[in-house]
Scaffold this motif. Structure first.
Motif, PDB file in Angstrom:
ATOM      1  N   ALA A   9       0.668  -1.498   0.021  1.00  0.00           N
ATOM      2  CA  ALA A   9       0.042  -0.122   0.486  1.00  0.00           C
ATOM      3  C   ALA A   9       1.024   1.269   0.046  1.00  0.00           C
ATOM      4  O   ALA A   9       0.552   1.867  -0.460  1.00  0.00           O
ATOM      5  N   TYR A  66      -4.754   8.739  -5.208  1.00  0.00           N
ATOM      6  CA  TYR A  66      -6.072   8.031  -6.183  1.00  0.00           C
ATOM      7  C   TYR A  66      -6.177   6.378  -5.286  1.00  0.00           C
ATOM      8  O   TYR A  66      -4.945   6.491  -4.018  1.00  0.00           O
ATOM      9  N   ASN A  67      -7.337   6.307  -4.619  1.00  0.00           N
ATOM     10  CA  ASN A  67      -7.784   5.487  -3.509  1.00  0.00           C
ATOM     11  C   ASN A  67      -7.212   5.697  -1.968  1.00  0.00           C
ATOM     12  O   ASN A  67      -7.677   4.657  -1.546  1.00  0.00           O
ATOM     13  N   SER A  68      -7.176   6.966  -2.043  1.00  0.00           N
ATOM     14  CA  SER A  68      -7.560   7.597  -1.180  1.00  0.00           C
ATOM     15  C   SER A  68      -8.709   8.607  -0.551  1.00  0.00           C
ATOM     16  O   SER A  68      -8.582   9.301  -1.607  1.00  0.00           O
ATOM     17  N   GLU A  69      -8.808   8.941   0.316  1.00  0.00           N
ATOM     18  CA  GLU A  69     -10.150  10.097   1.155  1.00  0.00           C
ATOM     19  C   GLU A  69      -9.562  10.588   2.565  1.00  0.00           C
ATOM     20  O   GLU A  69      -9.007  10.477   2.970  1.00  0.00           O
ATOM     21  N   LYS A 110       2.335   1.875  -3.220  1.00  0.00           N
ATOM     22  CA  LYS A 110       0.894   2.517  -4.121  1.00  0.00           C
ATOM     23  C   LYS A 110       1.236   4.137  -3.954  1.00  0.00           C
ATOM     24  O   LYS A 110       0.956   4.839  -5.345  1.00  0.00           O
ATOM     25  N   LEU A 111       1.387   3.979  -2.781  1.00  0.00           N
ATOM     26  CA  LEU A 111       0.879   5.562  -2.022  1.00  0.00           C
ATOM     27  C   LEU A 111       2.083   6.165  -2.785  1.00  0.00           C
ATOM     28  O   LEU A 111       1.226   7.666  -3.028  1.00  0.00           O
ATOM     29  N   ARG A 158      -6.622   0.029   7.775  1.00  0.00           N
ATOM     30  CA  ARG A 158      -6.444   1.123   7.599  1.00  0.00           C
ATOM     31  C   ARG A 158      -5.314   1.779   7.878  1.00  0.00           C
ATOM     32  O   ARG A 158      -4.857   1.931   8.847  1.00  0.00           O
ATOM     33  N   ARG A 195      -5.245  11.677   5.478  1.00  0.00           N
ATOM     34  CA  ARG A 195      -6.070  10.829   4.445  1.00  0.00           C
ATOM     35  C   ARG A 195      -6.386   9.704   5.451  1.00  0.00           C
ATOM     36  O   ARG A 195      -5.395   9.014   5.540  1.00  0.00           O
ATOM     37  N   HIS A 252      -6.226   5.235   3.684  1.00  0.00           N
ATOM     38  CA  HIS A 252      -6.160   4.743   2.531  1.00  0.00           C
ATOM     39  C   HIS A 252      -6.170   3.388   3.137  1.00  0.00           C
ATOM     40  O   HIS A 252      -6.159   2.303   3.855  1.00  0.00           O
ATOM     41  N   ASP A 253      -7.942   2.356   2.010  1.00  0.00           N
ATOM     42  CA  ASP A 253      -8.223   0.580   3.085  1.00  0.00           C
ATOM     43  C   ASP A 253      -7.129  -0.157   2.533  1.00  0.00           C
ATOM     44  O   ASP A 253      -7.014  -0.288   1.353  1.00  0.00           O
ATOM     45  N   LEU A 254      -7.107  -1.248   3.429  1.00  0.00           N
ATOM     46  CA  LEU A 254      -6.277  -2.341   2.102  1.00  0.00           C
ATOM     47  C   LEU A 254      -6.967  -3.682   3.222  1.00  0.00           C
ATOM     48  O   LEU A 254      -7.425  -3.545   4.464  1.00  0.00           O
TER      49      LEU A 254
END
Lengths: 112, 250
Positions: free
Chosen positions: A33, A43-46, A36-37, A64, A55, A57-59
């Protein structure tokens, strides 16, 4: 937006990672993860509401990772919320890793 | 040691087909045989995790707002019922509890589970039904949630009915009409015991709702004492400059 982001972890994040070392599945998922970040942290984070500047990011498995992007923190003026004492040392393309752990834990203590 | 995976296939199939899922598994001994009893929950009457978190933060809000000094679990449950029921009529989604007609009017055991979870997470003192310091602090941090248009409507109902005694509220609810799953609404006192009341409102029918979806994750952190303590510790490290170097991390 940068091509690649550096990262810095707070001591607590490092401590948490050490506890996951025995669980290779979780540990490796966290490392993946982070990688990726580093290529695209948006991307894929809120953004976390109420926790301005952070922020998530779920994994897998239902974990999280909570982090901040220095560039976003400065642009949106979240510096006070995140309050990193080493702010000047970090370039805009830095991710600050705060925390990682399981999600949806609220009711878990009832099952013990 | 009992292997939970050996659960009867029919329950697993039912869950897969969306006909419900396993809510409780009870293991017991009968004439030295180990028996298993499985209860299926109706998916229409099960709260999602974020819905449950919404219910918990709203419970804390009622507890903080009650001024009369006689708030007990029963009165709290009645206030919850009134808020959920009255605002659902205006197509506003607030609480997500599923009430049944019970001896003392509308009842749901979900409230009791939530109060237990709030206690376990150090958010309320169960004996006095008051917020702990952590509970007060969390509610303050969620103040943004209570700036919506829905919050004053909730507060209006709390103010109006908190003034009444438990007996007065019970009487009022007993004589009020409740919508049912099947058939026309009936007065609570005329509804047979155990009947499901259909007072809530679904997401798609709601014109407004108390909690925006994007707050779910934050509430999950705030309400769970371990997640909250963990993130606070991380923030303390950041403020006090405890960072790992890139090479030294993990």
């Amino acid at each position: 937006m940068y091509d690649y982001y550096d990262y810095r972890a707070v001591a607590h994040f490092d401590k948490k990672m050490k506890t996951f070392k025995k669980n290779k599945f979780v540990f490796n998922n966290i490392l993946k993860a982070i990688e990726k970040l580093r290529t695209n942290p948006y991307y894929n984070s809120e953004q976390l509401s109420g926790k301005k500047g952070k922020r998530k990011h779920d994994l897998r498995p239902n974990y999280r990772l909570i982090f901040a992007i220095c560039e976003e923190c400065r642009n949106l003026n979240f510096i006070r919320n995140n309050g990193c004492s080493n702010c000047e040392e970090n370039d805009d393309n830095t991710l600050v890793l705060f925390d990682v752990g399981p999600r949806e834990n609220f009711y878990n203590k009832l099952n013990m | 040691m009992i292997n939970i995976e050996k659960i009867d296939e029919k329950y697993v199939i039912a869950a897969r087909e969306g006909k419900g899922y396993i809510s409780t598994i009870r293991l017991y001994l009968k004439s030295s045989d180990l028996r298993m009893e499985v209860t299926m929950a109706d998916p229409k009457r099960v709260r999602g995790y974020t819905e449950a978190l919404t219910d918990n933060i709203l419970l804390m809000h009622i507890i903080s707002k009650a001024r009369r000094g006689d708030l007990g679990t029963t009165k709290l449950a009645k206030l919850v019922y009134l808020i959920e029921c009255k605002l659902a009529k205006d197509k506003i989604k607030t609480f997500n509890y599923h009430f049944k007609r019970d001896n003392f009017g509308p009842f749901t055991k979900e409230i009791y589970e939530d109060l237990e979870a709030l206690e376990e997470n150090d958010l309320i003192v169960p004996e006095t039904l008051k917020l702990t310091e952590r509970g007060k602090d969390i509610l303050k941090q969620c103040s943004e949630l209570f700036e919506s248009d829905v919050a004053p409507k909730i507060d209006g109902i709390i103010e109006r009915y908190d003034k009444l005694s438990l007996d007065e509220i019970k009487k009022l609810i007993y004589n009020s009409k409740a919508p049912l799953e099947f058939g026309a609404p009936k007065k609570i006192k005329n509804i047979p015991l155990g009947t499901d009341l259909k007072i809530g409102i679904s997401e798609k029918d709601a014109k407004a709702k108390f909690m925006p979806d994007w707050w779910g994750e934050t509430l999950d952190i705030y309400l769970d004492d371990e997640s909250c303590a963990s993130l606070n510790e991380a923030m303390r490290d950041a403020r006090e400059g405890r960072f790992c170097t890139l090479n030294g991390a993990f």
